[in-house]
Enzyme design. Structure first.
Site, PDB file in Angstrom:
ATOM      1  N   GLU A  96     -53.089 -63.224 -34.844  1.00  0.00           N
ATOM      2  CA  GLU A  96     -52.595 -63.913 -33.811  1.00  0.00           C
ATOM      3  C   GLU A  96     -53.530 -63.388 -32.472  1.00  0.00           C
ATOM      4  OE1 GLU A  96     -51.950 -66.909 -33.359  1.00  0.00           O
ATOM      5  OE2 GLU A  96     -51.398 -66.982 -31.216  1.00  0.00           O
ATOM      6  N   TRP A 121     -37.190 -84.367 -21.384  1.00  0.00           N
ATOM      7  CA  TRP A 121     -38.038 -83.601 -22.643  1.00  0.00           C
ATOM      8  C   TRP A 121     -36.939 -83.336 -23.484  1.00  0.00           C
ATOM      9  CZ3 TRP A 121     -42.523 -82.143 -24.803  1.00  0.00           C
ATOM     10  CH2 TRP A 121     -42.362 -81.018 -25.586  1.00  0.00           C
ATOM     11  N   GLU A 140     -60.528 -68.053 -29.382  1.00  0.00           N
ATOM     12  CA  GLU A 140     -60.306 -69.309 -28.837  1.00  0.00           C
ATOM     13  C   GLU A 140     -60.602 -69.413 -27.211  1.00  0.00           C
ATOM     14  OE1 GLU A 140     -56.479 -71.927 -30.133  1.00  0.00           O
ATOM     15  OE2 GLU A 140     -55.845 -69.845 -29.713  1.00  0.00           O
ATOM     16  N   LYS A 147     -55.326 -79.878 -28.129  1.00  0.00           N
ATOM     17  CA  LYS A 147     -54.073 -79.415 -28.069  1.00  0.00           C
ATOM     18  C   LYS A 147     -53.445 -79.692 -29.407  1.00  0.00           C
ATOM     19  CE  LYS A 147     -50.530 -76.896 -26.854  1.00  0.00           C
ATOM     20  NZ  LYS A 147     -50.737 -75.618 -27.127  1.00  0.00           N
ATOM     21  N   CYS A 175     -37.254 -80.609 -18.824  1.00  0.00           N
ATOM     22  CA  CYS A 175     -36.948 -82.056 -18.058  1.00  0.00           C
ATOM     23  C   CYS A 175     -37.362 -81.813 -16.621  1.00  0.00           C
ATOM     24  CB  CYS A 175     -35.514 -82.249 -17.981  1.00  0.00           C
ATOM     25  SG  CYS A 175     -35.041 -82.285 -19.767  1.00  0.00           S
ATOM     26  N   ARG A 226     -45.195 -81.350 -16.873  1.00  0.00           N
ATOM     27  CA  ARG A 226     -44.242 -80.509 -17.523  1.00  0.00           C
ATOM     28  C   ARG A 226     -43.848 -81.342 -18.974  1.00  0.00           C
ATOM     29  NH1 ARG A 226     -40.948 -77.052 -15.215  1.00  0.00           N
ATOM     30  NH2 ARG A 226     -39.243 -77.745 -16.109  1.00  0.00           N
ATOM     31  N   LYS A 267     -56.386 -65.535 -30.638  1.00  0.00           N
ATOM     32  CA  LYS A 267     -56.426 -65.882 -29.122  1.00  0.00           C
ATOM     33  C   LYS A 267     -57.694 -65.688 -28.512  1.00  0.00           C
ATOM     34  CE  LYS A 267     -53.743 -68.021 -28.701  1.00  0.00           C
ATOM     35  NZ  LYS A 267     -52.880 -68.283 -29.741  1.00  0.00           N
ATOM     36  N   HIS A 280     -62.644 -50.794 -47.568  1.00  0.00           N
ATOM     37  CA  HIS A 280     -63.262 -51.551 -48.699  1.00  0.00           C
ATOM     38  C   HIS A 280     -64.275 -52.480 -48.085  1.00  0.00           C
ATOM     39  CE1 HIS A 280     -60.220 -49.862 -51.472  1.00  0.00           C
ATOM     40  NE2 HIS A 280     -59.294 -50.325 -50.444  1.00  0.00           N
ATOM     41  N   ASN A 290     -30.764 -80.737 -16.098  1.00  0.00           N
ATOM     42  CA  ASN A 290     -31.815 -79.841 -16.921  1.00  0.00           C
ATOM     43  C   ASN A 290     -31.008 -78.582 -17.605  1.00  0.00           C
ATOM     44  OD1 ASN A 290     -33.825 -81.711 -15.806  1.00  0.00           O
ATOM     45  ND2 ASN A 290     -34.777 -80.049 -15.074  1.00  0.00           N
ATOM     46  N   GLY A 291     -31.347 -78.181 -18.827  1.00  0.00           N
ATOM     47  CA  GLY A 291     -30.703 -77.167 -19.450  1.00  0.00           C
ATOM     48  C   GLY A 291     -30.072 -77.734 -20.783  1.00  0.00           C
TER      49      GLY A 291
END
Ligand code: M6R
Length: 606
Positions: free
Chosen positions: A481, A75, A488, A601, A2, A27, A485, A504, A101-102
């Protein structure tokens, strides 16, 4: 996450409040609102779901004027995006207005108590308890009421409060959520982040937890957590607004990598009780049904698929439920064996990925109980799943997923423990695991201090065309992962292998100077991975190894020893160096890290 703006001064508050909210748009948010106290001391609150322009249109028709006000972009975390859940929230008599916020962790018990006292709630948010508590404890002095309220609420907050009894003052306090204040010649201002106020004030005050600030048009007075009057230092912000939106970092990806200690804390907040029990009200409806599931699925794409491989393994280990992980685009066309005894998890940052959505629909159709693990509240996947558990990573703006990955794993650890506890499986030390989870933010802060080391490892990759990532068991998810990264953001071909598979086939690729990035954090098999590493060194590979203390790593050129946490948590720690290696490799190659070529995204097409 937020956004907050606040203004008290000689001019109309609205232009500052709105431009500040626009500056915080990066944000992410799902609704916006403002409160203005007008010249008749009336509290006027306007809120609109969706974009700030919806709020502006609403305000245009209402000729809102007043020299004091608070603004907010929300948010959603508790309660869907809607006009009612948008901030500001007001008390039942419309005399007090707040923005928050929070997360208020103990809001459910506080809400119950306030309802018994006769308060009426208009929203599903945790934040609304604050305004009713202020109303309850207000006896003519808002500073005192605020002190009382912050001694009761648990969780994280940046709070701005106005009362029409005192229509020239804004009260602000915070804990674990930022707020920044500034002065112009004729006004006092606040914003949850620097960009909100930077066009007006280049010198700002940062508040510390527990402090209270009292803003009038003439000055700002600060009190410390013991309510002593204090002088605070003005800090000069040396960068412009664009840099400020990235929190002073060079890119959103770097900012989001650095946010991980904080967002992991947020994701854990309120989800653990007495140090050894997991609290997930989202799953309480199926608590008694859990023994009837004989199989589980984790279905996802990309990074979320990698966290799923990790989560599936943890679920099998703790809860003893056979668990299959599948890429969503495969699951949907593979005629999976799914029925009413299947528990199916769908993991997605955006909550909008088309393949994951289609897989979810298929699993539902076949009778499975579906659970979404998503980041974006109110997203399509969260709406369609039977149950949803949110990661609280906040908006992820960089295309390459970083903080969503680690918070997904945190949620999966909690889910696995919740199910294991419901099934009375007590073979694991949950207290230790929970302690470990809580220690992650501090360990990650330490790891982030070693950024230069990871930058050095990235230098090894800068001119490479290929590189190899290896690991076993849970470390395999980490290397998948890590390799994704690098691919990408730096466009280097990176292949991830189960270390035991090298001989192998893939070992044929290793030659003088090949770069191998290895992860060996699982005590029972780490030495096996180290033997595989030796095989690559014998063929000329240059190795970067992430491992734990106590293993014989002789001959390895670059070894980074990770902090000593439970083996089920190491994947969260090692994710960060692997992200930083990818990031700096891309930077050295002058790639657009936040917007890599050919990628979006949110992949909403098949
Ligand atoms: O929003 P989702 O988590 O469902 O997205 C899934 C993938 O598209 C996503 O993880 C993608 O692989 C990222 N670019 C990874 O960094």
């Amino acid at each position: 996450m937020c956004g907050i703006t606040a203004y008290v001064g000689n001019d109309n508050a609205l232009p500052f409040l709105l431009q500040g909210l626009v500056k915080l748009e990066y944000r992410g948010y799902d609704s916006a609102g403002v409160t203005i106290i007008d010249s008749a001391n009336k509290i006027n609150t306007y809120k609109a779901k969706g974009r700030i322009k919806n709020l502006e249109e609403l305000l245009e028709g209402n000729h809102v004027e007043g020299k004091i006000g608070i603004g907010h972009t929300r948010w959603a975390t508790h309660g869907v995006p809607s006009n009612l859940n948008a901030h500001p929230h007001t008390n039942n008599t419309y005399t007090i207005s707040i923005v928050h916020n929070g997360i208020i962790e103990n809001y459910q018990e506080l809400k119950k108590d306030l309802i018994e006292k006769g308060y009426h709630f208009n929203s599903q948010t945790d934040s609304e308890v604050v305004v009713h508590l202020l109303d309850y404890y207000y006896h003519g002095d808002m500073h005192e009421a605020l002190k009382k309220v912050i001694s009761i609420i648990e969780g994280s907050y940046a709070l701005c409060v106005v009362h029409n009894d005192n229509p020239n003052v804004i009260y602000i306090t915070k804990k674990d959520s930022p707020i920044v204040l500034g002065r112009t010649q004729t006004a006092s201002l606040a914003g949850s982040d620097i960009p909100a106020i930077l066009d007006y004030a280049k010198d700002v005050y940062f508040m510390e937890d527990g402090e209270i600030a009292v803003l009038t048009k003439d000055d700002i007075t600060f009190y410390d957590a013991d309510d002593k009057l204090i002088q605070k230092e003005l800090i000069h912000i040396p960068y412009d607004n664009e840099a400020a939106q990235k929190g002073g970092y060079d890119s959103f990806m770097l900012k989001e990598i650095h946010e991980q200690p904080y967002v992991i804390k947020e994701t854990l907040r309120g989800r653990v009780e007495n140090g050894d029990r997991v609290v997930l009200p989202e799953l309480d409806a199926i608590h008694d049904k859990l023994p009837s599931y004989n199989k589980a699925y984790f279905v996802a794409c990309g990074t979320a698929y990698h966290s799923s491989i990790f989560g599936a393994s943890v679920l099998e280990k703790l809860a003893g439920i056979p668990t299959i992980t599948q890429v969503a685009s495969e699951f949907r066309y593979n005629d999976p064996i799914v029925d009413e005894n299947t528990l199916a998890f769908f993991v997605s940052q955006s909550g909008e990925t088309a393949d994951t959505m289609a897989a979810l629909r298929l699993a539902k159709q076949k009778g499975a109980t579906t659970i979404a693990i998503v980041n974006v509240l109110g997203s399509s996947i969260s709406r369609e799943a039977d149950y949803t558990i949110y990661t609280l990573a906040g908006p992820e703006i960089a295309v390459a997923s970083t903080k969503a990955y680690t918070t997904q794993i945190v949620v999966m650890e909690l889910v696995a423990m919740y199910i294991a506890q419901a099934l009375n499986r007590n073979s694991y030390d949950y207290r230790k695991l929970i302690e470990g989870l809580s220690s992650l933010p501090a360990y990650l802060e330490e790891i982030l201090k070693d950024e230069e080391i990871f930058k050095g490892y990235a230098k090894l990759l800068e001119h490479e065309r290929d590189c190899y990532y290896i690991g076993r068991g849970l470390d395999y998810a980490s290397v998948l992962e890590g390799a994704l990264k690098v691919k990408e953001v730096s466009y280097i071909h990176a292949d991830a292998y189960v270390a035991g598979e090298l001989k192998h086939g893939p070992i044929a690729l290793i030659e003088e100077g090949s770069i191998v990035i290895a992860v060996a954090t699982q005590p029972n098999i780490a030495s096996k991975t180290i033997s595989n590493i030796q095989e690559t060194i014998a063929r000329g590979a240059r190795v970067v190894l992430f491992t734990i203390e106590g293993l014989d790593v002789q001959g390895v050129e670059n070894t980074y020893i990770l902090p000593n946490v439970d083996q089920l948590l190491q994947g969260i720690l090692v994710a960060v160096p692997l992200q930083l290696i990818a990031y700096y490799t891309a930077v050295f190659k002058n790639c657009d890290v936040d917007k890599p070529r050919n990628l979006a995204k949110s992949v909403t097409v098949e």
